[in-house]
Design an enzyme around this catalytic site. Structure first.
Site, PDB file in Angstrom:
ATOM      1  NE  ARG A 110     -21.969  -6.260   8.216  1.00 54.14           N
ATOM      2  CZ  ARG A 110     -23.094  -6.276   8.901  1.00 54.14           C
ATOM      3  NH1 ARG A 110     -24.229  -6.497   8.284  1.00 54.14           N
ATOM      4  NH2 ARG A 110     -23.084  -6.080  10.187  1.00 54.14           N
ATOM      5  CE  LYS A 165      -2.571  -6.808  -4.696  1.00 54.08           C
ATOM      6  NZ  LYS A 165      -1.117  -6.688  -4.799  1.00 54.08           N
ATOM      7  CD  GLU A 190       2.771   0.189 -11.527  1.00 53.94           C
ATOM      8  OE1 GLU A 190       3.103  -1.013 -11.534  1.00 53.94           O
ATOM      9  OE2 GLU A 190       2.619   0.846 -10.469  1.00 53.94           O
ATOM     10  CE  LYS A 207      -3.653  -5.945 -11.638  1.00 51.54           C
ATOM     11  NZ  LYS A 207      -3.366  -4.841 -10.770  1.00 51.54           N
ATOM     12  CD  GLU A 256       0.498  -9.671  -3.668  1.00 55.41           C
ATOM     13  OE1 GLU A 256      -0.066  -8.788  -4.304  1.00 55.41           O
ATOM     14  OE2 GLU A 256       1.393  -9.474  -2.832  1.00 55.41           O
ATOM     15  NE  ARG A 315      -3.275  -8.828  -7.624  1.00 60.45           N
ATOM     16  CZ  ARG A 315      -4.508  -8.378  -7.595  1.00 60.45           C
ATOM     17  NH1 ARG A 315      -5.507  -9.204  -7.429  1.00 60.45           N
ATOM     18  NH2 ARG A 315      -4.758  -7.069  -7.730  1.00 60.45           N
ATOM     19  CG  ASN A 370       3.462  -5.940  -5.027  1.00 63.68           C
ATOM     20  OD1 ASN A 370       3.356  -4.731  -4.929  1.00 63.68           O
ATOM     21  ND2 ASN A 370       2.545  -6.776  -4.616  1.00 63.68           N
ATOM     22  CG  HIS A 415       4.932  -2.161  -6.542  1.00 61.61           C
ATOM     23  ND1 HIS A 415       5.394  -2.392  -7.813  1.00 61.61           N
ATOM     24  CD2 HIS A 415       3.748  -1.516  -6.694  1.00 61.61           C
ATOM     25  CE1 HIS A 415       4.521  -1.925  -8.692  1.00 61.61           C
ATOM     26  NE2 HIS A 415       3.513  -1.388  -8.043  1.00 61.61           N
ATOM     27  CG  HIS A 457       4.632   0.242  -1.746  1.00 67.24           C
ATOM     28  ND1 HIS A 457       3.950  -0.931  -1.534  1.00 67.24           N
ATOM     29  CD2 HIS A 457       4.078   0.785  -2.857  1.00 67.24           C
ATOM     30  CE1 HIS A 457       3.032  -1.095  -2.477  1.00 67.24           C
ATOM     31  NE2 HIS A 457       3.097  -0.058  -3.299  1.00 67.24           N
ATOM     32  CG  HIS A 477       2.412   3.953  -7.321  1.00 72.78           C
ATOM     33  ND1 HIS A 477       2.984   3.347  -6.227  1.00 72.78           N
ATOM     34  CD2 HIS A 477       1.997   2.926  -8.137  1.00 72.78           C
ATOM     35  CE1 HIS A 477       2.904   2.034  -6.357  1.00 72.78           C
ATOM     36  NE2 HIS A 477       2.311   1.751  -7.504  1.00 72.78           N
TER      37      HIS A 477
HETATM   38  N1  GLY Z   1      -0.829  -3.458  -8.570  1.00 69.44           N
HETATM   39  C1  GLY Z   1      -0.447  -4.737  -8.120  1.00 69.44           C
HETATM   40  C2  GLY Z   1      -1.553  -5.726  -8.088  1.00 69.44           C
HETATM   41  O1  GLY Z   1      -2.656  -5.416  -8.494  1.00 69.44           O
HETATM   42  O2  GLY Z   1      -1.361  -6.829  -7.661  1.00 69.44           O
END
Ligand code: GLY
Length: 348
Positions: A111, A133, A175, A213, A223, A227, A231, A234, A238, A251
Protein backbone atom coordinates in the site's frame (compact mmCIF):
# COMPACT_ATOMS: atom_id res chain seq x y z
CA UNK A 1 27.64 24.15 -6.91
CA UNK A 2 24.67 22.37 -5.37
CA UNK A 3 21.23 23.84 -5.97
CA UNK A 4 18.37 22.77 -3.69
CA UNK A 5 14.80 23.36 -4.74
CA UNK A 6 12.01 22.47 -2.33
CA UNK A 7 8.75 21.36 -3.83
CA UNK A 8 5.64 21.65 -1.64
CA UNK A 9 2.90 19.13 -2.25
CA UNK A 10 -0.35 18.50 -0.42
CA UNK A 11 1.16 15.54 1.39
CA UNK A 12 4.59 16.86 2.26
CA UNK A 13 7.51 18.76 0.81
CA UNK A 14 10.60 17.23 -0.69
CA UNK A 15 13.97 18.43 -1.94
CA UNK A 16 15.31 18.32 -5.46
CA UNK A 17 19.10 18.54 -5.46
CA UNK A 18 20.88 19.65 -8.62
CA UNK A 19 24.65 19.09 -8.66
CA UNK A 20 27.12 16.38 -7.69
CA UNK A 21 25.31 13.30 -6.29
CA UNK A 22 25.04 13.63 -2.51
CA UNK A 23 25.44 10.84 0.01
CA UNK A 24 22.11 9.12 0.69
CA UNK A 25 21.77 7.82 4.23
CA UNK A 26 18.81 5.59 5.02
CA UNK A 27 18.27 3.61 8.23
CA UNK A 28 16.36 0.69 6.65
CA UNK A 29 16.48 -1.51 3.55
CA UNK A 30 16.99 0.02 0.12
CA UNK A 31 16.16 -1.52 -3.25
CA UNK A 32 17.73 0.21 -6.24
CA UNK A 33 15.90 -0.44 -9.47
CA UNK A 34 17.65 0.42 -12.69
CA UNK A 35 17.91 -0.87 -16.23
CA UNK A 36 20.71 -2.98 -17.65
CA UNK A 37 22.20 -0.09 -19.63
CA UNK A 38 22.23 2.54 -16.87
CA UNK A 39 23.41 0.08 -14.23
CA UNK A 40 26.53 -0.65 -16.26
CA UNK A 41 27.37 3.03 -16.21
CA UNK A 42 26.28 4.35 -12.83
CA UNK A 43 25.26 1.64 -10.39
CA UNK A 44 28.71 1.46 -8.76
CA UNK A 45 28.84 5.20 -8.32
CA UNK A 46 25.40 5.22 -6.72
CA UNK A 47 26.21 2.25 -4.47
CA UNK A 48 29.26 4.13 -3.20
CA UNK A 49 26.97 6.99 -2.22
CA UNK A 50 24.43 4.99 -0.26
CA UNK A 51 24.60 4.09 3.36
CA UNK A 52 21.72 1.87 4.47
CA UNK A 53 20.89 -1.17 6.55
CA UNK A 54 21.02 -3.33 3.42
CA UNK A 55 21.15 -2.37 -0.26
CA UNK A 56 19.71 -4.60 -3.00
CA UNK A 57 19.49 -4.05 -6.71
CA UNK A 58 17.06 -5.22 -9.35
CA UNK A 59 17.52 -4.57 -13.07
CA UNK A 60 14.80 -4.28 -15.70
CA UNK A 61 15.32 -4.30 -19.48
CA UNK A 62 15.92 -0.96 -21.16
CA UNK A 63 13.15 0.67 -23.19
CA UNK A 64 9.64 2.08 -23.24
CA UNK A 65 8.17 -1.19 -24.53
CA UNK A 66 8.98 -2.77 -21.14
CA UNK A 67 6.95 -0.16 -19.27
CA UNK A 68 4.12 -2.58 -18.59
CA UNK A 69 2.45 -4.74 -15.95
CA UNK A 70 4.89 -7.60 -16.53
CA UNK A 71 7.82 -5.48 -15.43
CA UNK A 72 5.88 -4.04 -12.47
CA UNK A 73 5.12 -7.56 -11.33
CA UNK A 74 8.80 -8.47 -11.53
CA UNK A 75 9.84 -5.38 -9.57
CA UNK A 76 7.27 -6.18 -6.88
CA UNK A 77 8.39 -9.81 -6.73
CA UNK A 78 11.98 -8.73 -6.24
CA UNK A 79 10.82 -6.47 -3.39
CA UNK A 80 9.06 -9.46 -1.76
CA UNK A 81 12.10 -11.68 -2.36
CA UNK A 82 14.30 -9.15 -0.55
CA UNK A 83 11.71 -8.92 2.26
CA UNK A 84 11.24 -5.20 1.89
CA UNK A 85 8.90 -3.86 4.54
CA UNK A 86 6.88 -0.70 4.84
CA UNK A 87 9.88 1.25 6.08
CA UNK A 88 12.04 0.21 3.14
CA UNK A 89 12.95 2.53 0.30
CA UNK A 90 13.02 2.05 -3.48
CA UNK A 91 15.42 4.08 -5.57
CA UNK A 92 14.80 4.71 -9.27
CA UNK A 93 18.09 4.95 -11.11
CA UNK A 94 17.44 5.68 -14.77
CA UNK A 95 15.33 7.64 -17.19
CA UNK A 96 11.62 8.36 -17.33
CA UNK A 97 10.63 4.74 -17.88
CA UNK A 98 12.44 3.60 -14.74
CA UNK A 99 11.21 6.48 -12.61
CA UNK A 100 7.60 6.00 -13.75
CA UNK A 101 7.74 2.27 -12.96
CA UNK A 102 9.55 2.59 -9.64
CA UNK A 103 7.20 5.38 -8.58
CA UNK A 104 4.27 3.12 -9.40
CA UNK A 105 5.74 -0.02 -7.79
CA UNK A 106 6.69 1.80 -4.60
CA UNK A 107 3.25 3.40 -4.46
CA UNK A 108 1.45 0.06 -4.46
CA UNK A 109 3.94 -2.19 -2.63
CA UNK A 110 2.33 -2.97 0.73
CA UNK A 111 0.00 0.00 0.00
CA UNK A 112 2.88 2.37 -0.53
CA UNK A 113 6.47 2.82 0.54
CA UNK A 114 8.90 5.69 -0.08
CA UNK A 115 11.02 6.16 -3.18
CA UNK A 116 13.82 8.42 -4.28
CA UNK A 117 14.65 9.29 -7.87
CA UNK A 118 18.13 9.54 -9.33
CA UNK A 119 17.32 10.46 -12.93
CA UNK A 120 19.98 9.79 -15.52
CA UNK A 121 18.44 11.28 -18.68
CA UNK A 122 17.75 14.93 -19.36
CA UNK A 123 14.06 14.18 -19.81
CA UNK A 124 13.81 12.47 -16.44
CA UNK A 125 15.93 15.14 -14.72
CA UNK A 126 13.75 18.05 -15.78
CA UNK A 127 10.35 16.41 -16.00
CA UNK A 128 9.54 12.74 -15.42
CA UNK A 129 11.17 12.32 -12.01
CA UNK A 130 9.49 15.40 -10.54
CA UNK A 131 5.87 15.77 -9.57
CA UNK A 132 4.71 12.29 -8.68
CA UNK A 133 3.16 11.06 -11.92
CA UNK A 134 3.89 7.37 -12.13
CA UNK A 135 2.58 4.55 -14.25
CA UNK A 136 2.78 2.27 -17.22
CA UNK A 137 1.51 1.89 -20.77
CA UNK A 138 -0.90 -0.70 -22.13
CA UNK A 139 -2.21 -1.49 -25.57
CA UNK A 140 -4.84 1.24 -25.24
CA UNK A 141 -2.29 3.96 -24.79
CA UNK A 142 0.52 5.64 -22.97
CA UNK A 143 0.56 6.18 -19.19
CA UNK A 144 -3.08 5.19 -18.91
CA UNK A 145 -2.51 3.16 -15.73
CA UNK A 146 -0.82 4.66 -12.71
CA UNK A 147 -1.01 6.67 -9.53
CA UNK A 148 0.22 9.96 -8.14
CA UNK A 149 3.03 9.12 -5.75
CA UNK A 150 5.55 11.81 -4.88
CA UNK A 151 9.19 10.89 -4.31
CA UNK A 152 10.93 11.57 -1.00
CA UNK A 153 13.74 13.36 -2.81
CA UNK A 154 15.19 13.77 -6.30
CA UNK A 155 18.94 13.82 -6.94
CA UNK A 156 19.84 15.38 -10.28
CA UNK A 157 23.50 15.07 -11.18
CA UNK A 158 24.03 16.70 -14.60
CA UNK A 159 27.36 14.85 -14.97
CA UNK A 160 25.29 11.70 -15.56
CA UNK A 161 24.29 13.22 -18.88
CA UNK A 162 27.83 13.02 -20.27
CA UNK A 163 27.20 9.45 -21.43
CA UNK A 164 23.71 10.16 -22.75
CA UNK A 165 23.40 9.50 -26.50
CA UNK A 166 22.81 12.71 -28.45
CA UNK A 167 19.41 11.50 -29.58
CA UNK A 168 18.22 11.03 -25.99
CA UNK A 169 19.66 14.38 -24.98
CA UNK A 170 17.69 16.09 -27.72
CA UNK A 171 14.53 14.27 -26.65
CA UNK A 172 14.98 15.87 -23.21
CA UNK A 173 15.42 19.31 -24.77
CA UNK A 174 11.94 18.86 -26.29
CA UNK A 175 10.46 18.89 -22.78
CA UNK A 176 12.51 22.00 -21.93
CA UNK A 177 11.13 23.76 -24.99
CA UNK A 178 7.64 22.61 -23.98
CA UNK A 179 8.01 24.35 -20.61
CA UNK A 180 9.49 27.50 -22.13
CA UNK A 181 6.71 27.84 -24.72
CA UNK A 182 3.90 27.41 -22.19
CA UNK A 183 5.29 29.04 -19.08
CA UNK A 184 8.32 31.25 -19.64
CA UNK A 185 8.93 33.47 -22.65
CA UNK A 186 12.27 34.69 -21.22
CA UNK A 187 13.53 31.11 -20.95
CA UNK A 188 12.42 30.55 -24.54
CA UNK A 189 14.44 33.61 -25.65
CA UNK A 190 17.41 32.34 -23.62
CA UNK A 191 17.21 28.97 -25.42
CA UNK A 192 17.13 30.86 -28.72
CA UNK A 193 20.24 32.91 -27.91
CA UNK A 194 22.32 30.27 -26.12
CA UNK A 195 23.14 26.62 -26.56
CA UNK A 196 23.36 23.72 -24.14
CA UNK A 197 26.90 22.69 -25.01
CA UNK A 198 28.61 24.03 -21.90
CA UNK A 199 28.18 22.56 -18.42
CA UNK A 200 27.29 26.03 -17.14
CA UNK A 201 24.48 26.56 -19.64
CA UNK A 202 23.17 23.06 -19.22
CA UNK A 203 23.04 23.36 -15.44
CA UNK A 204 21.32 26.74 -15.76
CA UNK A 205 18.69 25.31 -18.13
CA UNK A 206 18.10 22.31 -15.85
CA UNK A 207 17.62 24.57 -12.82
CA UNK A 208 15.25 26.80 -14.79
CA UNK A 209 13.19 23.84 -16.03
CA UNK A 210 13.02 22.22 -12.60
CA UNK A 211 11.84 25.51 -11.09
CA UNK A 212 9.09 25.78 -13.69
CA UNK A 213 8.04 22.19 -13.16
CA UNK A 214 8.07 22.52 -9.36
CA UNK A 215 5.96 25.67 -9.47
CA UNK A 216 3.38 24.11 -11.78
CA UNK A 217 3.14 20.97 -9.64
CA UNK A 218 2.73 23.07 -6.48
CA UNK A 219 -0.11 24.99 -8.08
CA UNK A 220 -1.94 21.94 -9.39
CA UNK A 221 -0.57 18.66 -8.11
CA UNK A 222 -3.31 16.38 -9.44
CA UNK A 223 -3.75 18.17 -12.77
CA UNK A 224 -7.13 19.76 -12.49
CA UNK A 225 -5.97 22.85 -14.36
CA UNK A 226 -2.63 24.49 -15.09
CA UNK A 227 -0.55 21.29 -14.81
CA UNK A 228 -2.18 20.16 -18.05
CA UNK A 229 0.13 22.77 -19.62
CA UNK A 230 2.96 20.31 -19.11
CA UNK A 231 1.07 18.17 -21.59
CA UNK A 232 1.55 20.53 -24.51
CA UNK A 233 2.49 18.27 -27.42
CA UNK A 234 1.56 15.17 -25.43
CA UNK A 235 -2.03 14.68 -26.62
CA UNK A 236 -0.66 14.13 -30.12
CA UNK A 237 2.66 12.69 -28.95
CA UNK A 238 1.14 9.89 -26.90
CA UNK A 239 -0.92 8.74 -29.89
CA UNK A 240 2.18 8.81 -32.09
CA UNK A 241 4.01 6.63 -29.56
CA UNK A 242 1.08 4.23 -29.31
CA UNK A 243 0.66 4.02 -33.08
CA UNK A 244 4.34 3.23 -33.52
CA UNK A 245 4.36 0.64 -30.71
CA UNK A 246 6.75 2.74 -28.60
CA UNK A 247 9.58 1.71 -30.92
CA UNK A 248 10.06 4.39 -33.57
CA UNK A 249 10.31 7.53 -31.44
CA UNK A 250 11.64 8.40 -28.03
CA UNK A 251 9.01 10.04 -25.86
CA UNK A 252 10.57 13.50 -26.26
CA UNK A 253 10.74 13.07 -30.04
CA UNK A 254 7.02 12.21 -30.19
CA UNK A 255 6.33 15.24 -27.99
CA UNK A 256 8.32 17.47 -30.37
CA UNK A 257 6.17 16.30 -33.28
CA UNK A 258 3.09 16.69 -31.08
CA UNK A 259 4.06 20.30 -30.34
CA UNK A 260 4.32 20.98 -34.07
CA UNK A 261 0.84 19.50 -34.55
CA UNK A 262 -0.56 21.51 -31.64
CA UNK A 263 0.99 24.63 -33.13
CA UNK A 264 -0.90 24.04 -36.37
CA UNK A 265 -4.10 23.98 -34.35
CA UNK A 266 -3.08 27.09 -32.38
CA UNK A 267 -2.24 28.93 -35.59
CA UNK A 268 -5.54 27.93 -37.17
CA UNK A 269 -7.45 29.28 -34.14
CA UNK A 270 -5.41 32.48 -33.87
CA UNK A 271 -3.79 31.67 -30.52
CA UNK A 272 -0.36 31.65 -32.09
CA UNK A 273 0.87 34.41 -34.41
CA UNK A 274 2.72 33.44 -37.57
CA UNK A 275 5.82 35.05 -36.03
CA UNK A 276 5.69 32.93 -32.87
CA UNK A 277 4.78 29.83 -34.85
CA UNK A 278 7.98 30.31 -36.83
CA UNK A 279 10.04 31.01 -33.70
CA UNK A 280 8.98 27.66 -32.21
CA UNK A 281 9.69 25.87 -35.48
CA UNK A 282 13.15 27.47 -35.58
CA UNK A 283 13.93 26.60 -31.97
CA UNK A 284 12.92 22.98 -32.52
CA UNK A 285 15.10 22.95 -35.62
CA UNK A 286 18.04 24.47 -33.71
CA UNK A 287 17.95 21.53 -31.29
CA UNK A 288 17.38 18.93 -34.03
CA UNK A 289 13.74 18.45 -33.12
CA UNK A 290 11.90 19.51 -36.29
CA UNK A 291 10.76 15.94 -36.74
CA UNK A 292 7.95 14.58 -38.89
CA UNK A 293 5.48 11.74 -38.63
CA UNK A 294 3.11 10.68 -41.35
CA UNK A 295 -0.32 9.76 -39.95
CA UNK A 296 -1.45 6.62 -41.71
CA UNK A 297 -5.14 6.76 -40.78
CA UNK A 298 -6.49 10.02 -39.38
CA UNK A 299 -9.70 8.41 -38.09
CA UNK A 300 -7.81 5.84 -36.00
CA UNK A 301 -5.49 8.61 -34.79
CA UNK A 302 -8.51 10.71 -33.80
CA UNK A 303 -10.23 7.81 -31.98
CA UNK A 304 -7.15 7.46 -29.76
CA UNK A 305 -7.70 10.98 -28.41
CA UNK A 306 -10.87 9.69 -26.78
CA UNK A 307 -8.76 7.62 -24.39
CA UNK A 308 -6.53 10.54 -23.44
CA UNK A 309 -6.63 11.17 -19.68
CA UNK A 310 -7.65 14.78 -20.31
CA UNK A 311 -10.71 13.79 -22.34
CA UNK A 312 -14.02 14.09 -20.47
CA UNK A 313 -17.44 13.31 -21.95
CA UNK A 314 -15.69 12.70 -25.26
CA UNK A 315 -14.52 16.31 -25.32
CA UNK A 316 -10.90 16.21 -26.39
CA UNK A 317 -8.68 18.66 -24.58
CA UNK A 318 -5.75 20.32 -26.31
CA UNK A 319 -3.03 22.40 -24.71
CA UNK A 320 -2.17 25.14 -27.14
CA UNK A 321 0.45 27.85 -26.90
CA UNK A 322 -0.98 31.32 -26.55
CA UNK A 323 1.91 33.03 -28.23
CA UNK A 324 5.15 32.31 -26.41
CA UNK A 325 5.16 32.03 -22.61
CA UNK A 326 1.49 31.34 -22.12
CA UNK A 327 -1.02 28.63 -22.93
CA UNK A 328 -4.67 27.98 -23.41
CA UNK A 329 -6.56 24.77 -22.71
CA UNK A 330 -9.37 24.18 -25.18
CA UNK A 331 -11.95 21.42 -25.42
CA UNK A 332 -14.32 22.85 -28.00
CA UNK A 333 -12.50 22.17 -31.24
CA UNK A 334 -14.80 20.44 -33.69
CA UNK A 335 -13.99 16.98 -34.95
CA UNK A 336 -13.94 18.41 -38.45
CA UNK A 337 -11.22 20.92 -37.58
CA UNK A 338 -9.15 18.36 -35.69
CA UNK A 339 -9.33 16.04 -38.69
CA UNK A 340 -8.32 18.95 -40.93
CA UNK A 341 -5.06 19.39 -39.00
CA UNK A 342 -4.49 15.64 -38.85
CA UNK A 343 -4.99 15.36 -42.59
CA UNK A 344 -2.14 17.82 -43.16
CA UNK A 345 0.06 15.38 -41.26
CA UNK A 346 -1.16 12.47 -43.35
CA UNK A 347 0.11 14.12 -46.51
CA UNK A 348 3.66 14.93 -45.57
N1 GLY B 1 5.13 15.28 -17.47
C1 GLY B 1 3.92 15.99 -17.27
C2 GLY B 1 3.57 16.21 -15.85
O1 GLY B 1 4.33 15.84 -14.97
O2 GLY B 1 2.54 16.74 -15.56
Amino acid sequence: MLEKIIIHTSYEEYPIFIGKLQKIIYPNKVLIISNTKVAGLYLDKVLQNIQAQEVYTYLVPDGEDYKNFDTIEKILESAFDFLLDRKSLMIALGGGVVSDMVGFSSGIYQRGIDFIAIPTTLLAQIDASIGGKTGINNRFGKNLIGIFHQPKAVYIDPSFLSSLPQREFKAGVAEMIKMAVCFDGDFFAWLEKNDLNSTKNLQKAIIKSVNIKAKVVELDEKESGIRAGLNYGHTFGHVIENQTNYKQFLHGEAVAIGMRMANDLALEYGYLSVKDYKRIELLLEKYGLNLDYKIIDIKIFYEKFLLDKKTFNQKIKFILPKNIGDLIIVDNISKENILKILSKWSQI
